[in-house]
Design a protein around this motif. Structure first.
Motif, PDB file in Angstrom:
ATOM      1  N   ASN A   1      53.918  60.105  44.854  1.00 17.83           N
ATOM      2  CA  ASN A   1      55.316  59.881  44.518  1.00 17.83           C
ATOM      3  C   ASN A   1      55.868  58.677  45.286  1.00 17.83           C
ATOM      4  OD1 ASN A   1      57.794  60.421  43.289  1.00 17.83           O
ATOM      5  ND2 ASN A   1      58.451  61.756  44.939  1.00 17.83           N
ATOM      6  N   GLY A   2      56.535  57.762  44.553  1.00 18.13           N
ATOM      7  CA  GLY A   2      57.142  56.584  45.163  1.00 18.13           C
ATOM      8  C   GLY A   2      56.220  55.378  45.248  1.00 18.13           C
ATOM      9  N   PHE A   3      54.945  55.537  44.955  1.00 20.06           N
ATOM     10  CA  PHE A   3      54.001  54.421  45.033  1.00 20.06           C
ATOM     11  C   PHE A   3      53.969  53.661  43.703  1.00 20.06           C
ATOM     12  CE2 PHE A   3      51.063  54.740  48.809  1.00 20.06           C
ATOM     13  CZ  PHE A   3      51.916  55.547  49.541  1.00 20.06           C
ATOM     14  N   ALA A   4      53.721  52.361  43.764  1.00 18.14           N
ATOM     15  CA  ALA A   4      53.612  51.509  42.579  1.00 18.14           C
ATOM     16  C   ALA A   4      52.147  51.390  42.163  1.00 18.14           C
ATOM     17  CB  ALA A   4      54.183  50.122  42.873  1.00 18.14           C
ATOM     18  N   PHE A   5      51.937  51.155  40.860  1.00 12.70           N
ATOM     19  CA  PHE A   5      50.582  50.982  40.349  1.00 12.70           C
ATOM     20  C   PHE A   5      50.576  49.947  39.237  1.00 12.70           C
ATOM     21  CE2 PHE A   5      52.454  54.125  37.586  1.00 12.70           C
ATOM     22  CZ  PHE A   5      51.939  53.853  36.323  1.00 12.70           C
ATOM     23  N   SER A   6      49.393  49.448  38.921  1.00 15.16           N
ATOM     24  CA  SER A   6      49.234  48.507  37.818  1.00 15.16           C
ATOM     25  C   SER A   6      48.203  49.060  36.842  1.00 15.16           C
ATOM     26  CB  SER A   6      48.807  47.130  38.332  1.00 15.16           C
ATOM     27  OG  SER A   6      47.571  47.228  39.009  1.00 15.16           O
ATOM     28  N   LEU A   7      48.250  48.545  35.625  1.00 14.39           N
ATOM     29  CA  LEU A   7      47.389  48.988  34.534  1.00 14.39           C
ATOM     30  C   LEU A   7      46.593  47.802  34.021  1.00 14.39           C
ATOM     31  CD1 LEU A   7      46.883  51.350  32.401  1.00 14.39           C
ATOM     32  CD2 LEU A   7      48.644  50.231  31.050  1.00 14.39           C
ATOM     33  N   THR A   8      45.297  47.993  33.832  1.00 17.17           N
ATOM     34  CA  THR A   8      44.451  46.953  33.252  1.00 17.17           C
ATOM     35  C   THR A   8      43.960  47.451  31.903  1.00 17.17           C
ATOM     36  OG1 THR A   8      43.742  46.265  35.455  1.00 17.17           O
ATOM     37  CG2 THR A   8      42.417  45.503  33.592  1.00 17.17           C
ATOM     38  N   LEU A   9      44.248  46.680  30.850  1.00 12.40           N
ATOM     39  CA  LEU A   9      43.849  47.034  29.483  1.00 12.40           C
ATOM     40  C   LEU A   9      42.516  46.385  29.139  1.00 12.40           C
ATOM     41  CD1 LEU A   9      47.294  46.456  27.735  1.00 12.40           C
ATOM     42  CD2 LEU A   9      46.266  48.647  28.377  1.00 12.40           C
ATOM     43  N   PRO A  10      41.850  46.892  28.094  1.00 12.59           N
ATOM     44  CA  PRO A  10      40.622  46.230  27.648  1.00 12.59           C
ATOM     45  C   PRO A  10      40.921  44.781  27.244  1.00 12.59           C
ATOM     46  CG  PRO A  10      40.911  48.345  26.556  1.00 12.59           C
ATOM     47  CD  PRO A  10      42.177  48.054  27.291  1.00 12.59           C
ATOM     48  N   GLU A  11      39.980  43.903  27.511  1.00 14.94           N
ATOM     49  CA  GLU A  11      40.130  42.496  27.133  1.00 14.94           C
ATOM     50  C   GLU A  11      39.085  42.153  26.080  1.00 14.94           C
ATOM     51  OE1 GLU A  11      39.826  40.226  30.727  1.00 14.94           O
ATOM     52  OE2 GLU A  11      41.800  40.838  31.422  1.00 14.94           O
TER      53      GLU A  11
ATOM     54  N   SER B   1      34.694  53.445  17.189  1.00 12.37           N
ATOM     55  CA  SER B   1      34.296  52.448  18.185  1.00 12.37           C
ATOM     56  C   SER B   1      32.854  52.705  18.605  1.00 12.37           C
ATOM     57  CB  SER B   1      35.237  52.470  19.388  1.00 12.37           C
ATOM     58  OG  SER B   1      35.345  53.763  19.926  1.00 12.37           O
ATOM     59  N   LYS B   2      32.105  51.601  18.756  1.00 13.21           N
ATOM     60  CA  LYS B   2      30.700  51.709  19.162  1.00 13.21           C
ATOM     61  C   LYS B   2      30.563  52.039  20.644  1.00 13.21           C
ATOM     62  CE  LYS B   2      27.753  49.130  16.544  1.00 13.21           C
ATOM     63  NZ  LYS B   2      26.970  47.930  16.286  1.00 13.21           N
ATOM     64  N   ALA B   3      31.540  51.648  21.432  1.00 11.15           N
ATOM     65  CA  ALA B   3      31.531  51.907  22.877  1.00 11.15           C
ATOM     66  C   ALA B   3      32.954  52.261  23.298  1.00 11.15           C
ATOM     67  CB  ALA B   3      31.059  50.664  23.631  1.00 11.15           C
ATOM     68  N   PRO B   4      33.089  53.040  24.350  1.00 12.26           N
ATOM     69  CA  PRO B   4      34.437  53.365  24.825  1.00 12.26           C
ATOM     70  C   PRO B   4      35.159  52.119  25.338  1.00 12.26           C
ATOM     71  CG  PRO B   4      32.761  54.446  26.191  1.00 12.26           C
ATOM     72  CD  PRO B   4      32.054  53.662  25.148  1.00 12.26           C
ATOM     73  N   MET B   5      36.456  52.137  25.199  1.00 12.48           N
ATOM     74  CA  MET B   5      37.306  51.073  25.730  1.00 12.48           C
ATOM     75  C   MET B   5      38.015  51.647  26.952  1.00 12.48           C
ATOM     76  SD  MET B   5      38.558  49.855  21.997  1.00 12.48           S
ATOM     77  CE  MET B   5      38.134  51.422  21.252  1.00 12.48           C
ATOM     78  N   ASN B   6      37.994  50.930  28.050  1.00 12.06           N
ATOM     79  CA  ASN B   6      38.504  51.457  29.316  1.00 12.06           C
ATOM     80  C   ASN B   6      39.883  50.926  29.667  1.00 12.06           C
ATOM     81  OD1 ASN B   6      36.131  52.958  29.859  1.00 12.06           O
ATOM     82  ND2 ASN B   6      35.137  51.103  30.574  1.00 12.06           N
ATOM     83  N   VAL B   7      40.691  51.820  30.195  1.00 11.68           N
ATOM     84  CA  VAL B   7      41.978  51.493  30.780  1.00 11.68           C
ATOM     85  C   VAL B   7      41.873  51.880  32.253  1.00 11.68           C
ATOM     86  CG1 VAL B   7      44.436  52.071  30.786  1.00 11.68           C
ATOM     87  CG2 VAL B   7      43.213  51.912  28.621  1.00 11.68           C
ATOM     88  N   THR B   8      42.262  50.970  33.145  1.00 12.41           N
ATOM     89  CA  THR B   8      42.119  51.199  34.583  1.00 12.41           C
ATOM     90  C   THR B   8      43.482  51.134  35.262  1.00 12.41           C
ATOM     91  OG1 THR B   8      39.943  50.152  34.496  1.00 12.41           O
ATOM     92  CG2 THR B   8      40.945  50.384  36.668  1.00 12.41           C
ATOM     93  N   VAL B   9      43.701  52.043  36.211  1.00 11.73           N
ATOM     94  CA  VAL B   9      44.928  52.018  37.012  1.00 11.73           C
ATOM     95  C   VAL B   9      44.564  51.833  38.480  1.00 11.73           C
ATOM     96  CG1 VAL B   9      46.374  53.368  35.474  1.00 11.73           C
ATOM     97  CG2 VAL B   9      44.958  54.549  37.136  1.00 11.73           C
TER      98      VAL B   9
END
Length: 165
Positions: free
Chosen positions: A91-101, A154-162
């Motif tokens: 709680n209170g912490f910031a995070f970022s998200l990385t989408l598939p490229e 989809s032939k392979a999973p697409m990853n989302v990273t936090v």
């Protein structure tokens, strides 16, 4: 008496000369272990039913609405869904998200379509206010002219990273 006087004088002088050669202070230490950041898929992406026509693109927004370019027709009663995730953390912490490229392939046997240009409901960075955050992800599907009917996966999973910031 003279030696007693000298002794007292030397004792006083010695106390002033050597009275503050060092000092000591104390401290304590602590550490706080935070909740590890986590992400769970709650819904997979589904562009749903479409008629390829002479081709074009289907843009699936993070709010699960679709737009088309070209001559692709959409089934209005289809079960459309952007990918959805629950992100958990301290709680209170910031995070970022990385989408598939880049581009990924959806395939049906030897037939394929390209999925690309991923977008999310998270503007830039998130902040845990209550310990969890829901995020959705959309993308663009390039539909070929007269695409062969069938289910494309989809032939392979697409990853989302936090990550914590």
């Amino acid at each position: 008496m003279k030696s007693l006087f000298s002794f007292i004088l030397f004792s006083l002088f010695g106390a002033f000369a050597f009275g503050q050669a060092s000092a000591t202070a104390s401290f304590t230490a602590s550490a706080t272990i935070i909740q590890p950041i986590g992400i769970t898929t709650t819904s997979h992406m589904n562009f749903a039913n479409l008629d390829a026509g002479t081709g074009g693109e289907v843009i699936l927004a993070p709010n699960s609405t679709r737009l088309t370019t070209g001559n692709v027709s959409l089934d209005s009663e289809a079960n459309v869904s952007a990918a959805a995730f629950e992100v958990t953390g301290e709680n209170g912490f910031a995070f970022s998200l990385t989408l598939p490229e880049g581009e990924y392939v959806l395939a049906n046997g030897t037939e394929s379509m390209i999925i690309k240009d991923f977008t999310s409901s998270l503007a830039e960075n998130g902040n845990f206010d209550g310990g969890a955050k829901m995020i959705t992800v959309g993308a663009t599907l390039a539909v070929n002219p007269h695409q062969t009917p069938g289910v494309y996966n989809s032939k392979a999973p697409m990853n989302v990273t936090v990550n914590y910031n």
